[in-house]
Design a protein around this motif. Structure first.
Motif, PDB file in Angstrom:
ATOM      1  N   GLU A  33      28.234   6.219  22.517  1.00  0.00           N
ATOM      2  CA  GLU A  33      27.090   7.089  22.788  1.00  0.00           C
ATOM      3  C   GLU A  33      25.860   6.693  21.979  1.00  0.00           C
ATOM      4  O   GLU A  33      24.770   7.192  22.231  1.00  0.00           O
ATOM      5  N   ASP A  36      22.438   2.041  23.915  1.00  0.00           N
ATOM      6  CA  ASP A  36      21.489   2.316  24.990  1.00  0.00           C
ATOM      7  C   ASP A  36      20.893   0.992  25.459  1.00  0.00           C
ATOM      8  O   ASP A  36      21.312  -0.071  24.991  1.00  0.00           O
ATOM      9  N   ASP A  37      19.927   1.070  26.357  1.00  0.00           N
ATOM     10  CA  ASP A  37      19.350  -0.159  26.910  1.00  0.00           C
ATOM     11  C   ASP A  37      18.716  -1.026  25.834  1.00  0.00           C
ATOM     12  O   ASP A  37      18.703  -2.251  25.945  1.00  0.00           O
ATOM     13  N   ALA A  38      18.177  -0.375  24.800  1.00  0.00           N
ATOM     14  CA  ALA A  38      17.541  -1.138  23.717  1.00  0.00           C
ATOM     15  C   ALA A  38      18.590  -1.743  22.789  1.00  0.00           C
ATOM     16  O   ALA A  38      18.333  -2.721  22.099  1.00  0.00           O
ATOM     17  N   GLU A 145      26.884   2.719  34.121  1.00  0.00           N
ATOM     18  CA  GLU A 145      26.467   4.024  33.598  1.00  0.00           C
ATOM     19  C   GLU A 145      27.642   4.820  33.093  1.00  0.00           C
ATOM     20  O   GLU A 145      27.491   5.771  32.365  1.00  0.00           O
TER      21      GLU A 145
ATOM     22  N   ILE B  26      18.428   6.793  15.764  1.00  0.00           N
ATOM     23  CA  ILE B  26      18.465   7.596  16.993  1.00  0.00           C
ATOM     24  C   ILE B  26      17.888   8.980  16.730  1.00  0.00           C
ATOM     25  O   ILE B  26      17.268   9.586  17.613  1.00  0.00           O
ATOM     26  N   ARG B 155      14.285   8.556  23.214  1.00  0.00           N
ATOM     27  CA  ARG B 155      15.588   7.948  23.465  1.00  0.00           C
ATOM     28  C   ARG B 155      15.812   7.778  24.950  1.00  0.00           C
ATOM     29  O   ARG B 155      16.308   6.763  25.408  1.00  0.00           O
ATOM     30  N   GLN B 158      14.223   4.836  26.422  1.00  0.00           N
ATOM     31  CA  GLN B 158      14.911   3.578  26.148  1.00  0.00           C
ATOM     32  C   GLN B 158      16.165   3.435  26.982  1.00  0.00           C
ATOM     33  O   GLN B 158      16.639   2.357  27.246  1.00  0.00           O
ATOM     34  N   ASP B 159      16.701   4.550  27.369  1.00  0.00           N
ATOM     35  CA  ASP B 159      18.012   4.531  27.999  1.00  0.00           C
ATOM     36  C   ASP B 159      17.950   5.276  29.317  1.00  0.00           C
ATOM     37  O   ASP B 159      17.867   6.486  29.340  1.00  0.00           O
ATOM     38  N   ASP B 160      18.043   4.554  30.435  1.00  0.00           N
ATOM     39  CA  ASP B 160      17.874   5.192  31.736  1.00  0.00           C
ATOM     40  C   ASP B 160      19.074   6.003  32.157  1.00  0.00           C
ATOM     41  O   ASP B 160      18.978   6.922  32.949  1.00  0.00           O
ATOM     42  N   SER B 161      20.233   5.654  31.635  1.00  0.00           N
ATOM     43  CA  SER B 161      21.458   6.330  32.069  1.00  0.00           C
ATOM     44  C   SER B 161      21.478   7.752  31.556  1.00  0.00           C
ATOM     45  O   SER B 161      20.869   8.071  30.553  1.00  0.00           O
ATOM     46  N   GLN B 164      25.571  11.708  28.226  1.00  0.00           N
ATOM     47  CA  GLN B 164      26.750  12.556  28.391  1.00  0.00           C
ATOM     48  C   GLN B 164      26.687  13.671  27.363  1.00  0.00           C
ATOM     49  O   GLN B 164      26.427  13.425  26.198  1.00  0.00           O
ATOM     50  N   PRO B 165      26.949  14.899  27.771  1.00  0.00           N
ATOM     51  CA  PRO B 165      26.941  15.988  26.777  1.00  0.00           C
ATOM     52  C   PRO B 165      28.153  15.884  25.869  1.00  0.00           C
ATOM     53  O   PRO B 165      29.190  15.367  26.272  1.00  0.00           O
TER      54      PRO B 165
END
Lengths: 152, 199
Positions: A33, A36-38, A145, B26, B155, B158-161, B164-165
């Motif tokens: 978690e 990320d993309d970066a 994803e 983050i 954040r 940076q992160d398209d997805s 998740q909780p």
């Protein structure tokens, strides 16, 4: 396109089996978690650091176990470090062996320590192989994803 | 507008340093990560002329240190910081993989803000950040929410997805149950300098 989907399913299955078979625990998901993309390879980077640390610690513990008399403080320190880093990446079985080792150490059971350490090395090697296959497959399949789906 | 806290992270484990660094980044914090208490004190400048400034001139808002380290333990580092007139105001949080109650008590008595059980989670870090922000200078709830919003938007960009909780089963159940005076409470508006922590 279809081949990609097939690959991704394979990767997802590989990943799931690591949890189902008890090699990894929820801490691995915590690390996923943070990706990320970066920072798409964060987990693999951390795991690589873990391999480096582990190689050093295994070598040190091997040597320490050969010495007469045993330096229990040193051994305890090494094992504490090993337990810490395996806990940090979610390496469940390796962590369990570390705990077992500490229990034998506390009881002054040298044979138990040595036996457990052999088991620990085996678990480590198995985990490393499985993770290497997993990361390699994940790279081939491309980004997905569904990476941090929690196992049931 | 969004304030970025500067956190000095101290841990001899390379793996843990990398993880804590990521957790802090983050959470929109600036991070300086060092491998020992000695390095931490060097960074903070032992002569302490510029209080709570790192040697690069960046004010340190929080020190997050591992307990078990070779040489200087996290406890010893905590003591040195609290004994220094220049550095004592910097909040210090101790991390440990072992839940040893006398150890926890000792750290809290010496002035640690909190004791976190390893492996540290993102929720722990976010909670700490909010706590420090509140103490650092009249950041009200509204501003805090804005900061949280900017941080998550950063954040998400940076992160398209989809994020998740976090499931409730992974909640903070493993965190130490601190006494009311010393716990990090989300309702508390107490400034950091309150001394009445320990009953």
């Amino acid at each position: 396109m279809e081949r990609n989907n097939h690959l991704r399913r394979q990767v997802a299955n590989l990943r799931q089996s690591l949890f189902d078979q008890g090699y990894l625990d929820d801490q691995f998901i915590e690390l996923e978690e943070l990706q990320d993309d970066a920072n798409p390879n964060f987990v693999e980077e951390i795991v690589t650091l873990f391999y480096k640390d582990s190689a050093r610690l295994i070598h040190s513990i091997d040597q320490a176990l050969e010495k007469q008399p045993l330096d229990f403080t040193k051994l305890d320190n090494y094992m504490h470090q090993f337990k810490g880093s395996s806990s940090s990446i979610g390496a469940k079985k390796v962590k369990i062996e570390c705990t077992q080792f500490s229990e034998y150490w506390r009881a002054g059971n040298v044979e138990g320590c040595k036996r457990t350490f052999q088991q620990l090395k085996r678990e480590y090697v198995v985990l490393r192989k499985k993770l290497e296959v997993y990361f390699q497959s994940a790279r081939q399949a491309g980004p997905t994803e569904t990476m941090s789906c929690r196992p049931n | 507008m969004a304030q970025e806290l500067h956190v000095l992270a101290v841990d001899d484990s390379h793996v843990d340093r990398k993880v804590i660094e990521r957790l802090l980044k983050i959470s929109c914090c600036k991070v300086t990560a060092v491998e020992s208490g000695t390095r931490a004190l060097q960074y903070l400048g032992l002569d302490g002329e510029k209080s709570s400034m790192g040697i690069d001139g960046l004010k340190v808002n929080l020190i997050l240190t591992d307990y078990s380290m070779p040489g200087m333990t996290g406890y010893e580092l905590l003591k040195k910081i609290k004994e220094s007139s220049a550095l004592s105001k910097i909040p210090v949080v101790i991390m440990s993989s072992e839940k040893i109650l006398p150890r926890i008590d000792r750290c809290l008595e010496e002035g640690a803000e909190e004791f976190l059980l390893k492996p540290v989670k993102l929720s722990d870090v976010k909670r700490l950040r909010d706590f420090i922000l509140r103490g650092e200078g009249d950041v009200d709830k509204e501003t805090e929410e804005k900061i949280n919003e900017v941080c998550s938007r950063k954040r998400k960009f940076q992160d398209d997805s989809t994020t998740q909780p976090m499931p409730s089963s992974l909640g903070t159940a493993r965190d130490i149950e601190l006494s009311p005076e010393s716990s990090v409470s989300s309702e508390s508006q107490q400034p950091l300098s309150k001394q009445s922590k320990i009953g």
